[in-house]
Design a protein around this motif. Structure first.
Motif, PDB file in Angstrom:
ATOM      1  N   SER A 122       0.833  -1.207   0.000  1.00 26.12           N
ATOM      2  CA  SER A 122       0.000   0.000   0.000  1.00 26.12           C
ATOM      3  C   SER A 122       0.867   1.257   0.000  1.00 26.12           C
ATOM      4  O   SER A 122       0.512   2.274  -0.598  1.00 26.12           O
ATOM      5  N   ASP A 159      -3.008  -6.181   5.086  1.00 30.57           N
ATOM      6  CA  ASP A 159      -2.185  -5.783   6.227  1.00 30.57           C
ATOM      7  C   ASP A 159      -1.830  -7.048   7.040  1.00 30.57           C
ATOM      8  O   ASP A 159      -1.286  -7.981   6.493  1.00 30.57           O
ATOM      9  N   SER A 170       4.781   6.233  13.215  1.00 25.31           N
ATOM     10  CA  SER A 170       4.422   4.894  13.698  1.00 25.31           C
ATOM     11  C   SER A 170       4.741   4.729  15.177  1.00 25.31           C
ATOM     12  O   SER A 170       3.983   4.103  15.928  1.00 25.31           O
ATOM     13  N   PRO A 203      -3.351   4.094  10.606  1.00 28.01           N
ATOM     14  CA  PRO A 203      -2.243   3.482   9.864  1.00 28.01           C
ATOM     15  C   PRO A 203      -1.291   2.708  10.767  1.00 28.01           C
ATOM     16  O   PRO A 203      -0.132   3.069  10.948  1.00 28.01           O
ATOM     17  N   ASN A 204      -1.824   1.646  11.333  1.00 20.28           N
ATOM     18  CA  ASN A 204      -1.058   0.854  12.296  1.00 20.28           C
ATOM     19  C   ASN A 204      -1.572  -0.576  12.255  1.00 20.28           C
ATOM     20  O   ASN A 204      -2.791  -0.796  12.194  1.00 20.28           O
ATOM     21  N   CYS A 259      -8.596  -0.824   6.416  1.00 21.67           N
ATOM     22  CA  CYS A 259      -7.203  -1.020   6.845  1.00 21.67           C
ATOM     23  C   CYS A 259      -6.249  -0.942   5.658  1.00 21.67           C
ATOM     24  O   CYS A 259      -5.932  -1.962   5.044  1.00 21.67           O
ATOM     25  N   ILE A 318       0.126   1.236   6.111  1.00 26.85           N
ATOM     26  CA  ILE A 318       0.936   2.442   6.165  1.00 26.85           C
ATOM     27  C   ILE A 318       0.721   3.325   4.939  1.00 26.85           C
ATOM     28  O   ILE A 318       1.253   4.434   4.848  1.00 26.85           O
ATOM     29  N   LEU A 376      -1.759   5.164   3.861  1.00 30.07           N
ATOM     30  CA  LEU A 376      -2.328   6.497   4.074  1.00 30.07           C
ATOM     31  C   LEU A 376      -1.271   7.488   4.557  1.00 30.07           C
ATOM     32  O   LEU A 376      -1.275   8.657   4.155  1.00 30.07           O
ATOM     33  N   LEU A 377      -0.375   7.024   5.415  1.00 29.07           N
ATOM     34  CA  LEU A 377       0.709   7.889   5.888  1.00 29.07           C
ATOM     35  C   LEU A 377       1.575   8.359   4.718  1.00 29.07           C
ATOM     36  O   LEU A 377       1.904   9.538   4.602  1.00 29.07           O
TER      37      LEU A 377
END
Length: 285
Positions: free
Chosen positions: A67, A93, A179, A216-217, A245, A248, A250-251
């Motif tokens: 992602s 994920d 994170s 984002p985890n 979900c 990461i 989106l970050l």
């Protein structure tokens, strides 16, 4: 102190896993920008309906960096918004490893993965159709060079290997910091307790599960999957949470793409589709 060290170790381990994905992604982007022929670039930019289909299928595999790679490719103009959305919705994920480790029924695993692929591909194709209708006169172009200028990395002064390495280190530092803060927050909030409390309100819980999935985890996908298997969460909550979900990704999207309006629309679309998918799953199952 021991708790903080554990969080620091987990964050470092998760971040290090992303390095190969990010480096290879930036290397490919630099190659496209500097070496690839015009026909190759045009083929990628005009993949059409194939983009979301490919993204939806590849995204379902448990690759924590996929992602993030898709977000970078979108920010560089290589893939469409539909392809990115398909990846975000289908990406598993930590879901698949948890399902396997908890010995979930093969039928359950296939249904969940299949549903995520179908929703991702359908939403991706629809998003690209909307973009073509709204901005049909605009031709998509690579804008990887613009990313380099924003980061002041002076990529043109070195090899593509050096440029890819520079970008990877820069984004890895950002991901590690965010994170770490998220892991600390999740540890003190208590993700399982939060989700368990929300699950007592059937309809409302689907909307909240979608919001939790956006975090984002990996704790989000792990918690949602485990609580569903334990019977705490309904099928609707599970689908809403796991569809949202995006890991990461989106970050990375908000870090690399400076068009905040488009980022907000992608985030809203991801949440809206996830909640809608959760509600439909609740009704059907």
């Amino acid at each position: 102190m021991d708790l903080f060290l554990d969080i620091l170790l987990d964050t470092t381990t998760d971040t290090v896993k992303l390095i190969p994905f990010l480096f290879l992604t930036y290397l490919a982007m630099e190659y496209l920008e500097n070496k690839a022929g015009e026909k190759t670039v045009d083929m990628l930019l005009n993949a059409g309906k194939k983009g979301p289909v490919i993204g939806g299928i590849l995204g379902v595999f448990p690759q924590c960096g996929f992602s993030a790679a898709a977000a970078n490719l979108y920010s560089g103009g290589v893939i469409t918004v539909g392809t990115l959305l398909a990846v975000f919705l289908s990406t598993s994920d930590e879901m698949l490893p948890i399902l396997i480790s908890e010995r979930a029924k093969a039928e359950t695993v296939v249904i969940i993965l299949g549903a995520k692929i179908v929703v991702g591909v359908a939403a991706g194709i629809l998003a690209d159709m909307v973009v073509r209708i709204v901005g049909s006169s605009k031709k998509r172009e690579l804008h990887i060079h613009e990313m380099c200028e924003r980061e002041h990395c002076h990529c043109e002064e070195g090899s593509i290997l050096r440029s890819a390495f520079s970008h990877s280190i820069e984004i890895i530092g950002f991901i590690f910091l965010i994170s770490l803060l998220l892991n600390i927050a999740v540890e003190f909030i208590g993700m399982e307790e939060l989700v368990s409390t929300v699950s007592r309100y059937p309809v409302f819980s689907i909307f909240v599960a979608g919001l939790i999935g956006l975090i984002p985890n990996c704790a989000a996908s792990v918690t949602i999957t485990k609580l569903y298997l334990e019977g705490v969460l309904s099928v609707g909550c599970m689908f809403a949470g796991l569809l949202a979900c995006a890991g990461i990704g989106l970050l990375v999207l908000f870090r690399t793409n400076r068009d905040w309006k488009k980022n907000a629309m992608i985030l809203a679309s991801l949440y809206g589709v996830s909640v809608a998918g959760g509600i439909i799953a609740q009704i059907l199952f």
